[in-house]
Design a protein around this motif. Structure first.
Motif, PDB file in Angstrom:
ATOM      1  N   CYS A   1      35.084  28.780  36.089  1.00  0.00           N
ATOM      2  CA  CYS A   1      34.193  29.175  34.991  1.00  0.00           C
ATOM      3  C   CYS A   1      33.576  30.544  35.241  1.00  0.00           C
ATOM      4  N   ARG A   2      33.392  31.283  34.158  1.00  0.00           N
ATOM      5  CA  ARG A   2      32.670  32.549  34.201  1.00  0.00           C
ATOM      6  C   ARG A   2      31.565  32.511  33.153  1.00  0.00           C
ATOM      7  N   HIS A   3      30.418  33.007  33.526  1.00  0.00           N
ATOM      8  CA  HIS A   3      29.275  33.047  32.608  1.00  0.00           C
ATOM      9  C   HIS A   3      28.578  34.383  32.840  1.00  0.00           C
TER      10      HIS A   3
ATOM     11  N   VAL B   1      25.738  27.212  46.629  1.00  0.00           N
ATOM     12  CA  VAL B   1      25.542  28.505  45.973  1.00  0.00           C
ATOM     13  C   VAL B   1      25.776  29.621  46.988  1.00  0.00           C
ATOM     14  N   LEU B   2      26.697  30.506  46.644  1.00  0.00           N
ATOM     15  CA  LEU B   2      26.981  31.680  47.476  1.00  0.00           C
ATOM     16  C   LEU B   2      26.437  32.918  46.777  1.00  0.00           C
TER      17      LEU B   2
ATOM     18  N   VAL C   1      28.603  29.621  42.149  1.00  0.00           N
ATOM     19  CA  VAL C   1      28.095  28.258  42.265  1.00  0.00           C
ATOM     20  C   VAL C   1      29.276  27.297  42.308  1.00  0.00           C
ATOM     21  N   LEU C   2      29.272  26.403  43.284  1.00  0.00           N
ATOM     22  CA  LEU C   2      30.363  25.440  43.467  1.00  0.00           C
ATOM     23  C   LEU C   2      29.851  24.030  43.239  1.00  0.00           C
TER      24      LEU C   2
ATOM     25  N   GLU D   1      31.207  31.572  38.273  1.00  0.00           N
ATOM     26  CA  GLU D   1      30.673  32.922  38.481  1.00  0.00           C
ATOM     27  C   GLU D   1      29.556  33.127  37.470  1.00  0.00           C
ATOM     28  N   ILE D   2      28.352  33.317  37.963  1.00  0.00           N
ATOM     29  CA  ILE D   2      27.234  33.607  37.071  1.00  0.00           C
ATOM     30  C   ILE D   2      26.800  35.048  37.340  1.00  0.00           C
ATOM     31  N   PHE D   3      26.896  35.884  36.311  1.00  0.00           N
ATOM     32  CA  PHE D   3      26.639  37.323  36.429  1.00  0.00           C
ATOM     33  C   PHE D   3      25.796  37.713  35.220  1.00  0.00           C
TER      34      PHE D   3
END
Length: 339
Positions: free
Chosen positions: A156-158, A197-198, A216-217, A229-231
């Motif tokens: 997932c990408r956000h 969370v990395l 986040v895993l 991926e949270i960006f």
């Protein structure tokens, strides 16, 4: 009971989301009208109500819920105010569409869940709008159909253009990744059992003290692994993407294949700039289905259990974010009302 005629809705909270729902019910949704608007900012509520025939402005949710023309409630106020509004709605046995979060934490969500169980029937639908998005609905149908076998992973990408002042690391989980939490549970029909969370070196565009981006895993009860991926300060657009990887195939949504233009030696398209435009159809579908179900005397969609589970996973996510360690999620036993 089945509601004959037009459903009178009280919209609690008239900020950006609440005002958009007022517009939606007035201009898009069939079978409902805005009978009341509620906001602690009386001037804003009066201004909005004055533009709608037969709509009354209130500063107190309790007063709106006793109005004879109000048949149902849409809660779009800030999360900390949700519990009190929900409990008041239960006193009048009113159907509710509650924007996420159900409540800001798992403890208060449990109180809401206990109160709804005392009614003996569901009254609340929680506003996780991605469940109503056309692409997510197609992906859900594909996974449920078993075409690619068991789902092994979700990627997932956000991404958001930027964050408002005061946006914190906790908010990346509670306000943003919460959507991936719900869609993971819904797409896979599994609970999230652990969160890691990395945090890489922040982007130069990240505000001071904000770790951005983050990875986040999730681990799930069915043995799947999900990465997010949270960006939230990517700078170029709003993107939500999800790829499901199964035993014999994969499927991806969210690539944003809108109109492509060719001009001056270049080709390209547009990227949505916020969630309101990206999920406009999903919000329309969500509210219409809530109205239709309410008029039939039914409650469907994400439940109070879903709101509670999301809050519990968010709490584990914030702990993992703070400690840097894999953190298990703790849930109470799922009550019979939500099975």
């Amino acid at each position: 009971m089945t509601k004959q005629g037009t459903l009178g809705v009280a919209v609690i909270g008239t900020g950006r989301m609440g005002a958009d729902h007022v517009r939606r019910i007035t201009d898009v949704t069939s079978g409902a009208r805005v009978a009341a608007v509620v906001d602690i900012d009386a001037e804003r509520a009066n201004h909005l109500a004055g533009r709608i025939d037969g709509c009354t402005a209130y500063s107190d949710p309790a007063a709106a819920m006793t109005a004879p023309e109000v048949d149902a409630v849409l809660i779009a106020s800030p999360g900390p105010a949700h519990e009190a509004a929900l409990l008041r709605a239960f006193e009048h046995d009113l159907p509710v569409l509650c924007e996420k979060p159900l409540t800001p934490d798992a403890t208060s969500a449990l109180r809401v869940m206990e109160a709804e169980q005392k009614l003996g029937h569901r009254r609340v639908s929680v506003g996780f709008m991605r469940r109503y998005d056309a692409e997510y609905l197609k992906l859900k149908a594909l996974l449920d159909g078993g075409r690619f076998g068991r789902t092994l992973m979700l990627h997932c990408r956000h991404r958001n253009v930027s964050t408002p002042p005061g946006f914190t690391n906790q908010m990346t989980i509670n306000d943003s990744v919460v959507h991936e939490i719900d869609t993971t549970r819904w797409l896979l029909d599994q609970e999230i059992t652990a969160v890691t969370v990395l945090r890489p070196t922040p982007s130069t565009a990240a505000p001071e003290a904000l770790s951005d981006p983050q990875l986040v895993l999730f681990e799930t009860s069915g043995g799947a692994v999900v990465d997010v991926e949270i960006f939230v300060n990517c700078g170029f657009g709003y993107q939500v993407q999800c790829e499901a990887v199964g035993e014999s195939g994969s499927a991806r949504i969210g690539d944003g294949h809108h109109m492509v233009t060719n001009s001056a030696g270049r080709w390209g398209g547009e990227i949505d700039q916020d969630f309101v435009s990206r999920f406009a159809d999903a919000y329309d579908r969500e509210v219409q289905r809530w109205v239709d179900a309410t008029r039939r005397g039914e409650t469907e969609g994400p439940s109070v259990w879903d709101g509670y589970a999301a809050a519990a996973v968010c709490e584990a996510g914030v702990r993992a974010q703070t400690t840097g360690e894999r953190t298990a999620t703790t849930l109470v036993e799922r009550p019979a009302l939500y099975r």
